[in-house]
Design a protein around this motif. Structure first.
Motif, PDB file in Angstrom:
ATOM      1  N   GLU A 108      36.690  33.909 106.642  1.00  0.00           N
ATOM      2  CA  GLU A 108      37.096  33.498 105.297  1.00  0.00           C
ATOM      3  C   GLU A 108      38.575  33.810 105.049  1.00  0.00           C
ATOM      4  OE1 GLU A 108      35.940  34.352 100.622  1.00  0.00           O
ATOM      5  OE2 GLU A 108      34.619  35.080 102.212  1.00  0.00           O
ATOM      6  N   ALA A 109      39.011  34.986 105.480  1.00  0.00           N
ATOM      7  CA  ALA A 109      40.409  35.376 105.291  1.00  0.00           C
ATOM      8  C   ALA A 109      41.343  34.467 106.095  1.00  0.00           C
ATOM      9  CB  ALA A 109      40.615  36.830 105.701  1.00  0.00           C
ATOM     10  N   ILE A 146      45.274  29.932 106.388  1.00  0.00           N
ATOM     11  CA  ILE A 146      45.622  28.596 106.879  1.00  0.00           C
ATOM     12  C   ILE A 146      45.857  27.659 105.699  1.00  0.00           C
ATOM     13  CG2 ILE A 146      44.737  26.567 108.107  1.00  0.00           C
ATOM     14  CD1 ILE A 146      43.245  28.606 109.958  1.00  0.00           C
ATOM     15  N   ALA A 147      44.965  27.689 104.726  1.00  0.00           N
ATOM     16  CA  ALA A 147      45.105  26.829 103.548  1.00  0.00           C
ATOM     17  C   ALA A 147      46.386  27.155 102.781  1.00  0.00           C
ATOM     18  CB  ALA A 147      43.890  26.964 102.640  1.00  0.00           C
ATOM     19  N   TYR A 148      46.680  28.425 102.630  1.00  0.00           N
ATOM     20  CA  TYR A 148      47.899  28.828 101.929  1.00  0.00           C
ATOM     21  C   TYR A 148      49.142  28.341 102.673  1.00  0.00           C
ATOM     22  CZ  TYR A 148      51.397  31.688  99.608  1.00  0.00           C
ATOM     23  OH  TYR A 148      52.508  32.105  98.923  1.00  0.00           O
ATOM     24  N   GLY A 149      49.154  28.524 103.961  1.00  0.00           N
ATOM     25  CA  GLY A 149      50.290  28.078 104.761  1.00  0.00           C
ATOM     26  C   GLY A 149      50.488  26.575 104.698  1.00  0.00           C
ATOM     27  N   ARG A 150      49.376  25.847 104.749  1.00  0.00           N
ATOM     28  CA  ARG A 150      49.436  24.390 104.719  1.00  0.00           C
ATOM     29  C   ARG A 150      49.772  23.868 103.318  1.00  0.00           C
ATOM     30  NH1 ARG A 150      44.115  23.125 105.852  1.00  0.00           N
ATOM     31  NH2 ARG A 150      43.804  23.263 103.629  1.00  0.00           N
ATOM     32  N   ASP A 151      49.067  24.364 102.299  1.00  0.00           N
ATOM     33  CA  ASP A 151      49.173  23.804 100.946  1.00  0.00           C
ATOM     34  C   ASP A 151      50.322  24.372 100.119  1.00  0.00           C
ATOM     35  OD1 ASP A 151      46.892  22.424 101.685  1.00  0.00           O
ATOM     36  OD2 ASP A 151      45.545  23.820 100.661  1.00  0.00           O
ATOM     37  N   GLU A 152      50.561  25.670 100.212  1.00  0.00           N
ATOM     38  CA  GLU A 152      51.582  26.309  99.375  1.00  0.00           C
ATOM     39  C   GLU A 152      52.942  26.397 100.068  1.00  0.00           C
ATOM     40  OE1 GLU A 152      51.006  27.030  96.192  1.00  0.00           O
ATOM     41  OE2 GLU A 152      48.935  26.345  96.448  1.00  0.00           O
ATOM     42  N   LEU A 153      52.932  26.673 101.359  1.00  0.00           N
ATOM     43  CA  LEU A 153      54.194  26.814 102.094  1.00  0.00           C
ATOM     44  C   LEU A 153      54.601  25.532 102.816  1.00  0.00           C
ATOM     45  CD1 LEU A 153      53.593  30.366 103.624  1.00  0.00           C
ATOM     46  CD2 LEU A 153      54.794  29.768 101.508  1.00  0.00           C
ATOM     47  N   ARG A 205      45.346  21.730 114.981  1.00  0.00           N
ATOM     48  CA  ARG A 205      46.041  20.750 114.159  1.00  0.00           C
ATOM     49  C   ARG A 205      46.751  21.339 112.956  1.00  0.00           C
ATOM     50  NH1 ARG A 205      41.628  17.837 110.556  1.00  0.00           N
ATOM     51  NH2 ARG A 205      40.431  19.680 110.065  1.00  0.00           N
ATOM     52  N   TYR A 206      46.616  22.604 112.658  1.00  0.00           N
ATOM     53  CA  TYR A 206      47.309  23.176 111.494  1.00  0.00           C
ATOM     54  C   TYR A 206      48.409  24.073 111.939  1.00  0.00           C
ATOM     55  CZ  TYR A 206      43.570  21.220 108.773  1.00  0.00           C
ATOM     56  OH  TYR A 206      42.682  20.356 108.203  1.00  0.00           O
TER      57      TYR A 206
END
Length: 56
Positions: free
Chosen positions: A13-14, A19-26, A55-56
């Motif tokens: 989960e962490a 990954i989501a933070y890096g992709r979406d926010e950064l 892929r991320y």
């Protein structure tokens, strides 16, 4: 993380959240992650988050 928390999906989960933070926010176009060869739990987390597709 202490043994009582192993195998409960917290690390997966962490990592997915990072990954989501890096992709979406950064707005990162590439995220690299690795694990120590002898750490099978980390290997499972890595496979769950990245699978066969890096892929991320």
């Amino acid at each position: 993380m202490g043994r009582p928390y192993w195998g409960r999906g917290f690390a997966t989960e962490a990592m997915r959240a990072m990954i989501a933070y890096g992709r979406d926010e950064l707005c990162l176009s590439c995220i690299w992650a690795g694990h120590c060869a002898g750490n099978l739990a980390s290997r499972r987390v890595h496979a769950a988050c990245f699978g066969a597709l890096d892929r991320y």
